[in-house]
Write a protein that holds these residues in place. Structure first.
Motif, PDB file in Angstrom:
ATOM      1  N   VAL A   1      15.540   2.351 -12.786  1.00  0.00           N
ATOM      2  CA  VAL A   1      14.211   2.789 -12.377  1.00  0.00           C
ATOM      3  C   VAL A   1      13.254   1.601 -12.257  1.00  0.00           C
ATOM      4  O   VAL A   1      12.397   1.562 -11.390  1.00  0.00           O
ATOM      5  CB  VAL A   1      13.659   3.838 -13.373  1.00  0.00           C
ATOM      6  N   ARG A   2      13.460   0.613 -13.140  1.00  0.00           N
ATOM      7  CA  ARG A   2      12.562  -0.535 -13.118  1.00  0.00           C
ATOM      8  C   ARG A   2      12.567  -1.267 -11.795  1.00  0.00           C
ATOM      9  O   ARG A   2      11.607  -1.911 -11.406  1.00  0.00           O
ATOM     10  CB  ARG A   2      12.936  -1.508 -14.228  1.00  0.00           C
ATOM     11  N   ARG A   3      13.715  -1.211 -11.114  1.00  0.00           N
ATOM     12  CA  ARG A   3      13.809  -1.950  -9.858  1.00  0.00           C
ATOM     13  C   ARG A   3      13.207  -1.188  -8.675  1.00  0.00           C
ATOM     14  O   ARG A   3      13.175  -1.686  -7.583  1.00  0.00           O
ATOM     15  CB  ARG A   3      15.284  -2.279  -9.575  1.00  0.00           C
ATOM     16  N   THR A   4      12.781   0.054  -8.893  1.00  0.00           N
ATOM     17  CA  THR A   4      12.266   0.837  -7.768  1.00  0.00           C
ATOM     18  C   THR A   4      10.875   0.369  -7.372  1.00  0.00           C
ATOM     19  O   THR A   4      10.160  -0.254  -8.166  1.00  0.00           O
ATOM     20  CB  THR A   4      12.187   2.331  -8.129  1.00  0.00           C
ATOM     21  N   ASP A   5      10.519   0.710  -6.134  1.00  0.00           N
ATOM     22  CA  ASP A   5       9.232   0.270  -5.599  1.00  0.00           C
ATOM     23  C   ASP A   5       8.048   0.810  -6.378  1.00  0.00           C
ATOM     24  O   ASP A   5       7.073   0.110  -6.619  1.00  0.00           O
ATOM     25  CB  ASP A   5       9.103   0.724  -4.136  1.00  0.00           C
ATOM     26  N   TYR A   6       8.145   2.085  -6.760  1.00  0.00           N
ATOM     27  CA  TYR A   6       6.935   2.665  -7.358  1.00  0.00           C
ATOM     28  C   TYR A   6       6.631   2.081  -8.721  1.00  0.00           C
ATOM     29  O   TYR A   6       5.478   2.025  -9.131  1.00  0.00           O
ATOM     30  CB  TYR A   6       7.006   4.188  -7.404  1.00  0.00           C
ATOM     31  N   VAL A   7       7.670   1.619  -9.417  1.00  0.00           N
ATOM     32  CA  VAL A   7       7.384   0.986 -10.706  1.00  0.00           C
ATOM     33  C   VAL A   7       6.751  -0.375 -10.480  1.00  0.00           C
ATOM     34  O   VAL A   7       5.780  -0.751 -11.139  1.00  0.00           O
ATOM     35  CB  VAL A   7       8.664   0.888 -11.557  1.00  0.00           C
ATOM     36  N   GLU A   8       7.263  -1.100  -9.486  1.00  0.00           N
ATOM     37  CA  GLU A   8       6.630  -2.373  -9.152  1.00  0.00           C
ATOM     38  C   GLU A   8       5.193  -2.145  -8.724  1.00  0.00           C
ATOM     39  O   GLU A   8       4.292  -2.902  -9.077  1.00  0.00           O
ATOM     40  CB  GLU A   8       7.411  -3.055  -8.031  1.00  0.00           C
TER      41      GLU A   8
ATOM     42  N   MET B   1       0.825  -1.209   0.000  1.00  0.00           N
ATOM     43  CA  MET B   1       0.000   0.000   0.000  1.00  0.00           C
ATOM     44  C   MET B   1       0.855   1.254   0.000  1.00  0.00           C
ATOM     45  O   MET B   1       0.695   2.152  -0.816  1.00  0.00           O
ATOM     46  CB  MET B   1      -0.896  -0.027   1.258  1.00  0.00           C
ATOM     47  N   SER B   2       1.858   1.234   0.921  1.00  0.00           N
ATOM     48  CA  SER B   2       2.702   2.428   0.997  1.00  0.00           C
ATOM     49  C   SER B   2       3.510   2.560  -0.290  1.00  0.00           C
ATOM     50  O   SER B   2       3.767   3.645  -0.760  1.00  0.00           O
ATOM     51  CB  SER B   2       3.634   2.352   2.199  1.00  0.00           C
ATOM     52  N   GLY B   3       3.864   1.407  -0.845  1.00  0.00           N
ATOM     53  CA  GLY B   3       4.617   1.426  -2.102  1.00  0.00           C
ATOM     54  C   GLY B   3       3.846   2.146  -3.180  1.00  0.00           C
ATOM     55  O   GLY B   3       4.383   2.964  -3.920  1.00  0.00           O
ATOM     56  N   ILE B   4       2.565   1.862  -3.238  1.00  0.00           N
ATOM     57  CA  ILE B   4       1.747   2.501  -4.269  1.00  0.00           C
ATOM     58  C   ILE B   4       1.716   4.004  -4.059  1.00  0.00           C
ATOM     59  O   ILE B   4       1.873   4.784  -4.992  1.00  0.00           O
ATOM     60  CB  ILE B   4       0.304   1.942  -4.238  1.00  0.00           C
ATOM     61  N   ARG B   5       1.602   4.387  -2.782  1.00  0.00           N
ATOM     62  CA  ARG B   5       1.481   5.814  -2.522  1.00  0.00           C
ATOM     63  C   ARG B   5       2.766   6.545  -2.938  1.00  0.00           C
ATOM     64  O   ARG B   5       2.739   7.513  -3.679  1.00  0.00           O
ATOM     65  CB  ARG B   5       1.155   6.086  -1.060  1.00  0.00           C
ATOM     66  N   THR B   6       3.903   6.025  -2.463  1.00  0.00           N
ATOM     67  CA  THR B   6       5.156   6.707  -2.850  1.00  0.00           C
ATOM     68  C   THR B   6       5.307   6.707  -4.357  1.00  0.00           C
ATOM     69  O   THR B   6       5.790   7.655  -4.935  1.00  0.00           O
ATOM     70  CB  THR B   6       6.387   6.012  -2.241  1.00  0.00           C
ATOM     71  N   GLY B   7       4.867   5.605  -4.954  1.00  0.00           N
ATOM     72  CA  GLY B   7       4.969   5.534  -6.414  1.00  0.00           C
ATOM     73  C   GLY B   7       4.244   6.682  -7.058  1.00  0.00           C
ATOM     74  O   GLY B   7       4.794   7.413  -7.880  1.00  0.00           O
ATOM     75  N   LYS B   8       3.017   6.888  -6.649  1.00  0.00           N
ATOM     76  CA  LYS B   8       2.241   7.974  -7.238  1.00  0.00           C
ATOM     77  C   LYS B   8       2.881   9.320  -6.937  1.00  0.00           C
ATOM     78  O   LYS B   8       2.967  10.189  -7.789  1.00  0.00           O
ATOM     79  CB  LYS B   8       0.824   7.950  -6.669  1.00  0.00           C
ATOM     80  N   LEU B   9       3.306   9.442  -5.675  1.00  0.00           N
ATOM     81  CA  LEU B   9       3.905  10.708  -5.268  1.00  0.00           C
ATOM     82  C   LEU B   9       5.105  11.048  -6.131  1.00  0.00           C
ATOM     83  O   LEU B   9       5.177  12.109  -6.730  1.00  0.00           O
ATOM     84  CB  LEU B   9       4.364  10.613  -3.810  1.00  0.00           C
TER      85      LEU B   9
END
Lengths: 302, 311
Positions: free
Chosen positions: A194-201, A1-9
């Motif tokens: 960048v692909r390995r970052t949380d927000y892309v996942e 969940m937090s991953g998604i948020r930071t991703g969007k941010l």
């Protein structure tokens, strides 16, 4: 969940910021050079931006800077040394050299622009393809890039010129082909990073399709270093285009292309130093400025 | 070690083959036909039949793939075909041009290394920040200078103004001074940059204060301890500059009117002499790849820390 948020941010933050890139570059330079943070941009950078701005204006509105005709000469005023009337002196047929340099800027700038565009598009395409696909395709593309890197740039450009023939556009394309490898390498490493970052996942996790994620998240976030490289390559392209112009593969003689100007001035080395020295000094200033700006962008986005 | 050597050599061979193929394909795509350019000249008065005959002698009229295989095998045997422009074997033209360029490039490279070492060490030694800043700015100035313009400038200053070097005539050495200097400047820049950076990095390591505490002078530390550690990244970059060295030779030879590979390249481009161009590109790539292979192989020899990692 937090991953998604930071991703969007993170992704959102970057979407705001095509413009931000440049200002960031201006502001943070002082930090690394050991200066105290004063909020004042460095003089070198300001000078560099000024040089580029002036040259761009030369290309866009040459009439603002010189009243002299770059093509038609006044025979009575041939080979005059620089003075108040002829800032850069005049050439063998009495053409004002400053006017020729000003009017010539459009050839160098547009040529460099085409070259960087070719290198950027082809290189980024190849690099991001390699970085996203991985496996055999990745290997194949990157070996091709290795080959491009191991052929000296000028020889590669000359090979392309043999193939396409001389001319302004062909020279620009030839120079652009030479920079494909650098862009491809960078784009690949950025995409892989960048692909390995949380927000892309997270973007994948929330149902993003591959091309969409690549376009919306991976590419914008890899942009900074790519823009820095583009600025650097812009300067290098101006250098390469003037070299090829000097060798005689670029614009045809009455055109005031910078390399050609220097080549023409060679016949008057003993008597008229300004014919070769001044156009060359302009090239040096522009290339230095592009390099300086590139370094700032690179630091700002680290 | 043997496995590493084999692997790297294999990779290098692959790159060379791919470079040959890429250049070959590019040059074969040529729309303007170099044979036509040379022999269709009405003054020669050749009939289309005779031209077809000449063409058959050049490429054997074989299928594209067979022609490629023939050329590749020729290159492997050291037979680079015939120059379309002069009709002489390409090998002969290369052999004529090579010594002059090798002298120029070799001397240019040595001078570049010397300049780079002086700049980097002076910057590393200096404690005055503006001197350091000025020295560190030199490389970016050096890379921004068009090689051909630098050459012209040097001729202007040293030959015409100061009269130190004769424009025409003069001994072999006198003729070499300005071209070598011209060539060395852009090559020195990246080497100086990396060397200065790695000197900085090594100087920040804990062993430096230890040696200083034992009473070593700053020069001793810089030369005996820092230099050896900082040299390796610079070696890599020095290897990579060989591409630039060859390209620089093309321009330098044109500016100074010297015969060599550069002149040959220029003539080949003007005459669309594809066999010569192909040979030049392959030669340049071979030099670049071999030098960088040598650097890679030398690394573990020079740096004991890498030996265990490789073996």
């Amino acid at each position: 969940m937090s991953g998604i948020r930071t991703g969007k941010l993170l992704a959102g933050k970057f979407h705001a910021g095509g413009l931000r890139l440049r200002t960031v570059g201006l502001r943070t330079v002082g930090l690394r050079t050991g200066r105290r943070r004063t909020g004042r941009p460095e003089t070198g950078l300001v000078l560099a931006v000024l040089v580029i701005a002036v040259v761009v204006l030369w290309a866009l509105v040459p009439g603002l800077f010189t009243a002299h005709d770059p093509i038609a000469g006044v025979p009575a005023e041939k080979l005059r040394a620089p003075d108040a009337r002829h800032l850069f002196g005049t050439d063998a047929v009495g053409r004002d050299l400053f006017a020729r340099v000003v009017h010539g800027s459009v050839h160098s700038l547009s040529g460099a622009f085409v070259a960087v565009t070719v290198g950027l598009l082809l290189g980024t395409l190849l690099g991001s393809l390699a970085g996203s696909a991985g496996g055999l395709l990745d290997d194949a593309i990157m070996r091709l890039v290795d080959v491009l890197l191991s052929v000296p740039g000028l020889l590669l450009a000359l090979t392309v010129i043999i193939l396409l023939g001389p001319g302004t556009v062909n020279v620009a394309i030839a120079v652009g082909v030479g920079s494909v490898a650098a862009f491809a390498r960078l784009a690949r490493s950025e995409v892989v990073r960048v692909r390995r970052t949380d927000y892309v996942e997270a973007a994948f996790g929330s149902g993003g399709r591959y091309p969409a994620v690549l376009w919306r998240h991976v590419l914008p976030n890899s942009l900074g270093p790519v823009v820095a490289l583009a600025a650097l390559q812009f300067g290098m392209a101006i250098l390469a285009i003037s070299t090829l112009g000097f060798l005689g593969y670029g614009a045809e003689p009455p055109t005031p292309e910078w390399g050609l100007l220097i080549s023409e001035g060679r016949n008057y080395l003993a008597t008229s130093w300004w014919l070769t020295t001044l156009p060359g000094a302009v090239v040096v200033a522009v290339v230095l400025a592009a390099g300086r700006i590139s370094r700032s962008i690179g630091r700002g986005t680290e | 070690m043997a496995r590493y050597l084999l692997l790297r050599t294999g990779q290098a061979t692959l790159v060379l083959w791919a470079a040959f193929t890429t250049a070959y394909v590019l040059l074969q795509l040529l729309p303007g036909d170099s044979i036509l350019i040379k022999f269709q000249n009405p003054e020669l008065g050749l009939s289309p039949q005779q031209i077809a005959e000449i063409r058959a002698r050049y490429d054997g009229g074989a299928s594209p793939l067979a022609a490629y295989a023939t050329t590749l095998l020729g290159f492997l045997r050291g037979d680079f075909g015939y120059s379309v422009d002069t009709g002489t074997p390409v090998v002969e033209r290369l052999a004529e041009a090579l010594p002059a360029t090798a002298t120029l490039a070799g001397a240019g490279f040595l001078l570049a290394v010397l300049i780079a070492v002086v700049i980097a060490f002076a910057a590393g030694y200096s404690r005055t920040s503006w001197i350091r800043g000025a020295l560190l700015a030199v490389p970016s100035l050096f890379v921004s200078v068009p090689v051909f313009w630098l050459g012209i400038l040097l001729i202007q200053v040293f030959s015409f103004r100061l009269g130190l070097v004769p424009v025409i005539g003069g001994s072999e050495i006198q003729q070499l001074i300005l071209p070598v200097l011209t060539l060395a400047v852009p090559i020195a820049a990246p080497i100086a940059q990396i060397l200065a950076r790695s000197i900085d990095r090594v100087q920040a390591q804990p062993f430096v204060p230890v040696v200083a505490a034992k009473g070593a002078s700053r020069w001793w530390i810089l030369w005996r301890h820092v230099a050896r550690n900082a040299a390796l990244p610079a070696l890599t970059v020095a290897g990579l500059t060989f591409g630039e060295l060859i390209a620089g030779s093309v321009v330098t030879e044109t500016v100074f009117g010297r015969n060599g590979i550069g002149r040959l390249t220029e003539q080949a481009v003007n005459a669309q002499d594809t066999p010569v161009m192909l040979a030049v590109v392959v030669l340049a790539t071979v030099v670049f790849v071999v030098v960088n292979l040598a650097v890679d192989v030398l690394f573990p020899v020079l740096d004991p820390r890498l030996r265990t990692a490789v073996a």
